[in-house]
Motif scaffolding. Structure first.
Motif, short mmCIF file in Angstrom:
data_model
loop_
_atom_site.label_atom_id
_atom_site.label_comp_id
_atom_site.label_asym_id
_atom_site.label_seq_id
_atom_site.Cartn_x
_atom_site.Cartn_y
_atom_site.Cartn_z
N HIS A 132 -2.80 3.40 10.23
CA HIS A 132 -1.45 3.41 9.65
C HIS A 132 -0.41 2.65 10.46
N ILE A 133 -0.85 1.68 11.26
CA ILE A 133 0.11 0.80 11.93
C ILE A 133 -0.01 -0.63 11.40
N GLY A 134 -0.71 -0.79 10.28
CA GLY A 134 -0.78 -2.08 9.62
C GLY A 134 -1.79 -3.03 10.22
N SER A 135 -2.26 -3.97 9.39
CA SER A 135 -3.14 -5.03 9.85
C SER A 135 -2.31 -6.16 10.45
N GLU A 136 -2.98 -7.21 10.87
CA GLU A 136 -2.30 -8.32 11.53
C GLU A 136 -1.19 -8.90 10.65
N GLU A 137 -1.48 -9.01 9.36
CA GLU A 137 -0.53 -9.66 8.46
C GLU A 137 0.68 -8.79 8.10
N LEU A 177 -15.33 7.63 0.84
CA LEU A 177 -14.57 7.21 2.02
C LEU A 177 -13.97 5.85 1.76
N GLU A 178 -12.70 5.71 2.16
CA GLU A 178 -12.07 4.39 2.08
C GLU A 178 -11.57 4.00 3.46
N VAL A 179 -11.60 2.70 3.72
CA VAL A 179 -11.04 2.15 4.94
C VAL A 179 -9.86 1.27 4.55
N GLY A 180 -8.67 1.64 4.99
CA GLY A 180 -7.48 0.88 4.65
C GLY A 180 -6.71 1.52 3.52
N SER A 181 -6.04 2.61 3.81
CA SER A 181 -5.31 3.36 2.77
C SER A 181 -3.92 2.80 2.50
N TYR A 182 -3.30 2.21 3.51
CA TYR A 182 -1.95 1.67 3.41
C TYR A 182 -1.01 2.79 2.93
N CYS A 183 -0.40 2.66 1.77
CA CYS A 183 0.51 3.70 1.28
C CYS A 183 -0.14 4.63 0.25
N GLY A 184 -1.43 4.45 0.02
CA GLY A 184 -2.17 5.43 -0.78
C GLY A 184 -2.45 5.08 -2.22
N LYS A 185 -2.18 3.85 -2.64
CA LYS A 185 -2.43 3.52 -4.05
C LYS A 185 -3.91 3.69 -4.40
N SER A 186 -4.80 3.06 -3.63
CA SER A 186 -6.23 3.20 -3.91
C SER A 186 -6.69 4.63 -3.66
N THR A 187 -6.09 5.29 -2.68
CA THR A 187 -6.47 6.67 -2.35
C THR A 187 -6.28 7.59 -3.55
N LEU A 188 -5.21 7.38 -4.29
CA LEU A 188 -4.92 8.25 -5.43
C LEU A 188 -5.98 8.12 -6.52
N TYR A 189 -6.46 6.90 -6.76
CA TYR A 189 -7.53 6.71 -7.74
C TYR A 189 -8.80 7.43 -7.29
N LEU A 190 -9.15 7.26 -6.03
CA LEU A 190 -10.35 7.92 -5.50
C LEU A 190 -10.19 9.43 -5.51
N ALA A 191 -9.02 9.90 -5.11
CA ALA A 191 -8.77 11.35 -5.04
C ALA A 191 -8.77 11.98 -6.44
N ALA A 192 -8.27 11.26 -7.43
CA ALA A 192 -8.26 11.79 -8.80
C ALA A 192 -9.69 12.02 -9.27
N ASP A 249 -11.22 -1.88 2.61
CA ASP A 249 -10.01 -2.66 2.36
C ASP A 249 -9.12 -2.60 3.59
N GLY A 250 -9.74 -2.75 4.77
CA GLY A 250 -9.00 -2.65 6.02
C GLY A 250 -8.53 -4.00 6.52
N GLY A 251 -8.58 -4.18 7.84
CA GLY A 251 -8.13 -5.43 8.44
C GLY A 251 -8.97 -6.61 7.96
N HIS A 252 -8.34 -7.78 7.83
CA HIS A 252 -9.01 -8.94 7.24
C HIS A 252 -9.42 -9.98 8.27
N SER A 253 -9.32 -9.66 9.55
CA SER A 253 -9.94 -10.54 10.54
C SER A 253 -11.44 -10.31 10.46
N LEU A 254 -12.22 -11.30 10.87
CA LEU A 254 -13.67 -11.15 10.80
C LEU A 254 -14.14 -9.98 11.67
N GLU A 255 -13.54 -9.82 12.82
CA GLU A 255 -13.92 -8.73 13.71
C GLU A 255 -13.67 -7.37 13.06
#
Length: 205
Positions: A68-73, A38-53, A136-142
């Motif tokens: 998929h609506i982006g983090s604060e930054e 399981l991954e948290v924070g897929s964005y456009c899927g770069k890390s997802t492809l490594y895990l899926a492979a 690899d999701g949102g980078h706020s402490l919460e």
């Protein structure tokens, strides 16, 4: 074994360095035969492809958690905003179409289960033990604490917890991910295995 996919993975939008990607693939291959990832924070899927492979090699799946609506930054006017991923008609940052396109192009859709919602929603009734969790999701402490608390408890003994964007010094980057990494170590439930660039890897004891 090097990763071979019918897509230029280096051209995919994302923030994963090459050495971090190689480490992620290594541990995904180690764990994919033991259960789902399981991954948290897929964005456009770069890390997802490594895990899926790695999951394809082992006959497993990776659950990809991202609203998929982006983090604060990533929001309009912020430092990491990408206008190509902004849906002006609806007024939202939206990475899901790009994410799905990259999975299709790579031929890995059968090894990825997209969960398009926040961690708290996806984890509410979660019962499946996990062999690896990549945060690899949102980078706020919460947000970082929520991702850790939602998913770390579901790791099997011997499973891998990987956390991205660990910066010891505030001038290098946000401090929430490394705070969560230190929290995991202090819990006594995890031991440090590897540090590659800004990727920290822990093992569930």
């Amino acid at each position: 074994m090097p990763l071979s996919l019918p897509i230029d993975i280096d051209a995919i939008k994302g923030f994963l360095a090459e050495d971090e990607a190689e480490a992620l693939l290594h541990f995904a291959r180690e764990q994919a035969g033991n259960g789902p990832l399981l991954e948290v924070g897929s964005y456009c899927g770069k890390s997802t492809l490594y895990l899926a492979a790695a999951c394809r090699e082992a006959g497993s799946v990776v659950y990809a958690v991202d609203h998929h609506i982006g983090s604060e930054e990533h929001q309009l006017g912020e430092m990491f905003h990408d206008p190509e991923l902004y849906n002006a008609q609806e007024g939202i940052f939206d990475t899901f179409n790009e994410f799905r396109r990259n999975l299709r192009t790579a031929g890995l859709t059968d090894y990825v289960v997209p969960l398009v919602a926040p961690s708290s929603v996806c984890a509410r009734h979660w019962q499946t033990p996990l062999a690896m969790v990549f945060i690899d999701g949102g980078h706020s402490l919460e947000a970082a604490l929520e991702d850790y608390r939602c998913w770390a408890a579901h790791l099997q003994r011997g499973g891998i917890l990987a956390i991205h964007d660990l910066f010891p010094n505030p001038e290098e980057g946000g401090q929430a991910p490394i705070a969560v990494y230190r929290l995991a170590l202090a819990s006594g439930l995890f031991e440090a295995v590897s540090r590659v660039n800004s990727l920290g890897v822990l093992r569930r004891i």
